[in-house]
Motif scaffolding. Structure first.
Motif, PDB file in Angstrom:
ATOM      1  N   GLY A  42       0.827  -1.210   0.000  1.00  0.00           N
ATOM      2  CA  GLY A  42       0.000   0.000   0.000  1.00  0.00           C
ATOM      3  C   GLY A  42       0.858   1.256   0.000  1.00  0.00           C
ATOM      4  O   GLY A  42       2.006   1.252   0.456  1.00  0.00           O
ATOM      5  N   ASP A  43       0.306   2.333  -0.531  1.00  0.00           N
ATOM      6  CA  ASP A  43       1.033   3.599  -0.630  1.00  0.00           C
ATOM      7  C   ASP A  43       1.094   4.326   0.700  1.00  0.00           C
ATOM      8  O   ASP A  43       0.151   4.247   1.508  1.00  0.00           O
ATOM      9  CB  ASP A  43       0.352   4.523  -1.647  1.00  0.00           C
ATOM     10  N   ILE A  44       2.169   5.079   0.886  1.00  0.00           N
ATOM     11  CA  ILE A  44       2.279   5.947   2.051  1.00  0.00           C
ATOM     12  C   ILE A  44       1.148   6.978   1.959  1.00  0.00           C
ATOM     13  O   ILE A  44       0.854   7.486   0.872  1.00  0.00           O
ATOM     14  CB  ILE A  44       3.680   6.610   2.105  1.00  0.00           C
ATOM     15  N   GLU A  46      -1.132  10.283   1.898  1.00  0.00           N
ATOM     16  CA  GLU A  46      -0.936  11.698   1.584  1.00  0.00           C
ATOM     17  C   GLU A  46      -1.480  12.477   2.772  1.00  0.00           C
ATOM     18  O   GLU A  46      -2.674  12.735   2.857  1.00  0.00           O
ATOM     19  CB  GLU A  46      -1.690  12.081   0.305  1.00  0.00           C
ATOM     20  N   GLY A  60       3.727  12.195   1.659  1.00  0.00           N
ATOM     21  CA  GLY A  60       3.985  11.563   0.372  1.00  0.00           C
ATOM     22  C   GLY A  60       5.215  12.093  -0.339  1.00  0.00           C
ATOM     23  O   GLY A  60       5.644  11.543  -1.342  1.00  0.00           O
ATOM     24  N   TYR A 150       7.880   1.948   5.347  1.00  0.00           N
ATOM     25  CA  TYR A 150       7.699   2.132   3.906  1.00  0.00           C
ATOM     26  C   TYR A 150       9.054   2.031   3.233  1.00  0.00           C
ATOM     27  O   TYR A 150      10.065   2.519   3.760  1.00  0.00           O
ATOM     28  CB  TYR A 150       7.079   3.501   3.608  1.00  0.00           C
ATOM     29  N   ASP A 153      10.245   3.524  -2.324  1.00  0.00           N
ATOM     30  CA  ASP A 153       9.211   3.867  -3.301  1.00  0.00           C
ATOM     31  C   ASP A 153       7.898   4.276  -2.637  1.00  0.00           C
ATOM     32  O   ASP A 153       6.899   4.496  -3.327  1.00  0.00           O
ATOM     33  CB  ASP A 153       8.956   2.677  -4.232  1.00  0.00           C
ATOM     34  N   GLY A 154       7.877   4.359  -1.305  1.00  0.00           N
ATOM     35  CA  GLY A 154       6.667   4.750  -0.590  1.00  0.00           C
ATOM     36  C   GLY A 154       5.641   3.640  -0.468  1.00  0.00           C
ATOM     37  O   GLY A 154       4.465   3.908  -0.256  1.00  0.00           O
ATOM     38  N   LYS A 155       6.082   2.387  -0.559  1.00  0.00           N
ATOM     39  CA  LYS A 155       5.179   1.231  -0.434  1.00  0.00           C
ATOM     40  C   LYS A 155       5.351   0.595   0.936  1.00  0.00           C
ATOM     41  O   LYS A 155       6.483   0.386   1.410  1.00  0.00           O
ATOM     42  CB  LYS A 155       5.478   0.179  -1.516  1.00  0.00           C
ATOM     43  N   GLU A 156       4.237   0.274   1.572  1.00  0.00           N
ATOM     44  CA  GLU A 156       4.287  -0.344   2.893  1.00  0.00           C
ATOM     45  C   GLU A 156       4.951  -1.713   2.829  1.00  0.00           C
ATOM     46  O   GLU A 156       4.665  -2.514   1.938  1.00  0.00           O
ATOM     47  CB  GLU A 156       2.883  -0.468   3.487  1.00  0.00           C
TER      48      GLU A 156
END
Length: 184
Positions: A42-44, A46, A60, A150, A153-156
């Motif tokens: 999942g994305d970090i 915003e 982000g 994270y 790339d900002g992915k969990e």
């Protein structure tokens, strides 16, 4: 005697849920937090963070390095116990992983500044989540402490729910997962 430290869910003042004063200078603690990988990839979020001087950080846009994000509060006994351990870990990690401690205290700087002054953290930043954006991003009622790693790339990668011994070899191995990714 060991005190079991799980997680906090709410708080109205500077006392632990049992009514005693919150302190990291207590007896030996049994950490009961656990690693959860179900949200990996999942994305970090915003979210807008603010420091006590009013400087804004958009979560982000934290750069191209891994981020260890810790949500905590001054009224949360397990959080208070974790903070010195996270400070030590942040010092060891240096610039390899950005450690962000984000207070979920509703009173913001009024609570965070004296807490940081009293504990003399050398490596932890004092970020706050004034709109509770992270609380909502993590399900609206995320128990504290909540720590999420994270990758660059900002992915969990994983999250730890509840109190965790950040001074342990297991903690270093968990954080090391993102450093291994970068090297190979």
């Amino acid at each position: 005697m060991a005190a079991a430290l799980a997680a906090c869910d709410t708080g109205a003042d500077d006392t632990a849920q049992g009514g005693e004063e919150v302190s990291s200078e207590t007896e030996t603690h049994e950490f009961t937090g656990f690693v959860d990988r179900q949200f990996a990839g999942g994305d970090i979020p915003e979210a807008r963070l603010v420091d006590p001087q009013g400087i804004t950080l958009w979560l982000g846009e934290t750069g191209n390095k891994p981020v260890l994000l810790n949500l905590w509060a001054t009224w949360c006994a397990p959080c208070v116990v974790e903070m010195p351990l996270l400070d030590e870990l942040a010092g060891e990690l240096g610039d390899d992983v950005r450690v962000l401690t984000v207070s979920e205290d509703l009173e913001g700087a009024e609570k965070v500044v004296p807490f940081f002054s009293a504990h003399d953290f050398r490596h932890l930043p004092a970020w706050m989540d004034p709109e509770n954006e992270l609380g909502f991003a993590f399900g609206g009622g995320a128990g504290l402490p909540l720590t999420v790693l994270y990758d660059a790339d900002g992915k969990e990668v994983w999250r730890v729910i509840g109190a965790y011994d950040w001074a342990s070899d297991d903690a270093r191995a968990l954080v090391g997962e993102v450093l291994e990714e970068e090297d190979g």
